[in-house]
Design an enzyme around this catalytic site. Structure first.
Site, short mmCIF file in Angstrom:
data_model
loop_
_atom_site.label_atom_id
_atom_site.label_comp_id
_atom_site.label_asym_id
_atom_site.label_seq_id
_atom_site.Cartn_x
_atom_site.Cartn_y
_atom_site.Cartn_z
N ARG A 147 48.31 31.71 39.60
CA ARG A 147 47.60 32.60 38.69
C ARG A 147 47.95 34.07 38.99
NH1 ARG A 147 44.00 37.19 39.09
NH2 ARG A 147 42.78 37.25 37.19
N VAL A 148 48.25 34.82 37.96
CA VAL A 148 48.46 36.27 38.10
C VAL A 148 47.55 36.96 37.10
CG1 VAL A 148 50.13 38.15 37.79
CG2 VAL A 148 50.86 36.01 38.85
N GLY A 149 46.91 38.03 37.54
CA GLY A 149 45.98 38.75 36.67
C GLY A 149 46.61 39.97 36.03
N ASP A 150 45.77 40.90 35.68
CA ASP A 150 46.22 42.12 34.99
C ASP A 150 46.90 43.13 35.89
OD1 ASP A 150 43.64 42.41 36.28
OD2 ASP A 150 43.61 44.43 35.45
N GLY A 180 40.71 40.07 35.31
CA GLY A 180 42.02 40.44 34.79
C GLY A 180 42.35 39.81 33.45
N THR A 199 40.05 47.31 37.00
CA THR A 199 39.68 46.33 38.02
C THR A 199 38.69 45.35 37.40
OG1 THR A 199 38.80 46.00 40.26
CG2 THR A 199 37.82 47.77 38.97
N GLY A 200 38.56 44.19 38.00
CA GLY A 200 37.64 43.20 37.46
C GLY A 200 38.38 42.00 36.89
N THR A 239 39.85 45.34 44.78
CA THR A 239 41.18 45.70 44.28
C THR A 239 41.29 47.21 44.21
OG1 THR A 239 41.49 43.76 42.94
CG2 THR A 239 42.58 45.74 42.17
#
Ligand code: ASP
Length: 335
Positions: free
Chosen positions: A223-226, A249, A246-247, A195
């Site tokens: 799914r949506v992350g940070d 989320g 990053t990582g 990312t």
């Protein structure tokens, strides 16, 4: 599986955006991570311009840095910079060639923040390569800040973006291989690029930031992350500085990590200390951190930078006044 193997899945349920960060007044020196040995460099005199990015994203960060050197704005530089990785089929975590969700759909997330505090984001977008530029369009051409899924895709076409197949033969092959086991518990390990989050300060001293990703590989559909969420994956306050994550989320979301880093800098911490404290907010919750990676990079208005991760292996690219370096980030888990 050519993917960010370092991200360990745990039961991913109900990740939310916490509000009301309670300990943002923590002063430099109070960080409980001070026993760790720091290797991350901070600048001594203020650079003319600077671009930093997550992981070993040298081409993208150099592209941004060279634009800054020519006097381009921080916002222009970062959007064009991350476009290099979005178009890179070899990078399986961003843009074309990215790893799909478990049903084979490549869905991308991105956001951008400008020096004047504007923000734009797109979530779960299919068939568009340059989602960071699309997030900028949301910021500049609509009255909104977030657009998701099909609506964001249709908006992209209205703005002249091309429809492109994001699942390449290589990413399709890897996905089909993954389907044989459908194992969603990758072990911690770090790849050379991932990312991409990028922060830049231009020659007029203004700061902007961007983040673009396909999120967790083989994630649940929807799914949506940070990464596209303001304050979590990215935050910029041109009076103070900026941070990007990053990582895993879900963990960044639950601690509103990038906003936390910027607020800690506002309260006097260096970018390095602020990144350390934000990681500490995650690791102090219990031993689960041993199974996933999170990292932050940050810069302040003086052009000082910092980075910190939970585990070894995270690197930050830095392009400053004509020189590019890849900095090994310090990390928490020395056990
Ligand atoms: N933070 C991203 C997400 O959780 C993944 C990453 O940075 O590798 O979607």
């Amino acid at each position: 599986m050519n993917r960010r193997k370092f991200i360990q899945n745990t039961a991913i349920t109900g990740a939310g955006i916490a509000t009301g960060v309670s300990a943002i007044s923590c002063k430099e020196g109070e960080s409980k991570t001070s026993e760790t040995k720091k290797t991350t460099i901070t600048s001594i005199s203020k650079p003319n311009y600077i671009s930093i990015s997550t992981w070993n994203t040298e081409s993208a960060n150099t592209a941004s840095g060279e634009l800054l050197a020519k006097g381009k704005s921080a916002l222009d530089a970062i959007i064009d910079g991350v476009a290099v990785e979005e178009a890179n089929e070899e990078n399986t975590t961003v843009g074309i060639g990215a790893t799909p969700d478990r049903e084979g759909n490549v869905t991308l997330d991105a956001c951008v923040m400008s020096p004047d505090g504007d923000y734009g984001a797109v979530l779960a977008v299919e068939n568009i390569v340059h989602v960071a530029a699309l997030a900028r369009k949301v910021m500049e051409e609509t009255p909104h800040v977030i657009m998701a899924s099909k609506g964001a895709e249709e908006f992209a076409y209205s703005q002249g973006f091309k429809k492109e197949k994001l699942l390449t033969p290589a990413s399709e092959k890897a996905w089909k291989e993954w389907l044989k086991t459908s194992n969603y518990q990758p072990a911690i390990n770090v790849e050379n690029h991932d990312t991409i989050g990028m922060l830049a300060m231009d020659t007029s001293g203004e700061i902007a930031g961007v983040c673009t990703t396909s999120g967790l590989g083989y994630k649940m559909k929807g799914r949506v992350g940070d990464s596209p969420i303001i304050g979590a994956g990215l935050f910029v306050d041109d009076e103070v500085g900026a941070a990007v994550a990053t990582g895993m989320g879900e963990e960044v979301l639950k601690t509103v990590g990038s906003f936390l880093v910027v607020e800690l800098m506002r309260n006097g911490m260096s970018p390095q200390k602020a990144c350390e404290e934000a990681i500490h907010r995650i690791v102090k919750k219990g031993d689960r951190y041993k199974d996933f990676q999170v990292a932050y990079i940050a810069m302040n208005k003086k052009g000082e930078t910092g980075s910190y991760a939970i585990h070894e292996g995270f690197t930050m690219m830095k392009y400053q006044d004509g020189k590019s370096e890849n900095i090994n980030s310090d990390y928490f888990n020395k056990a």
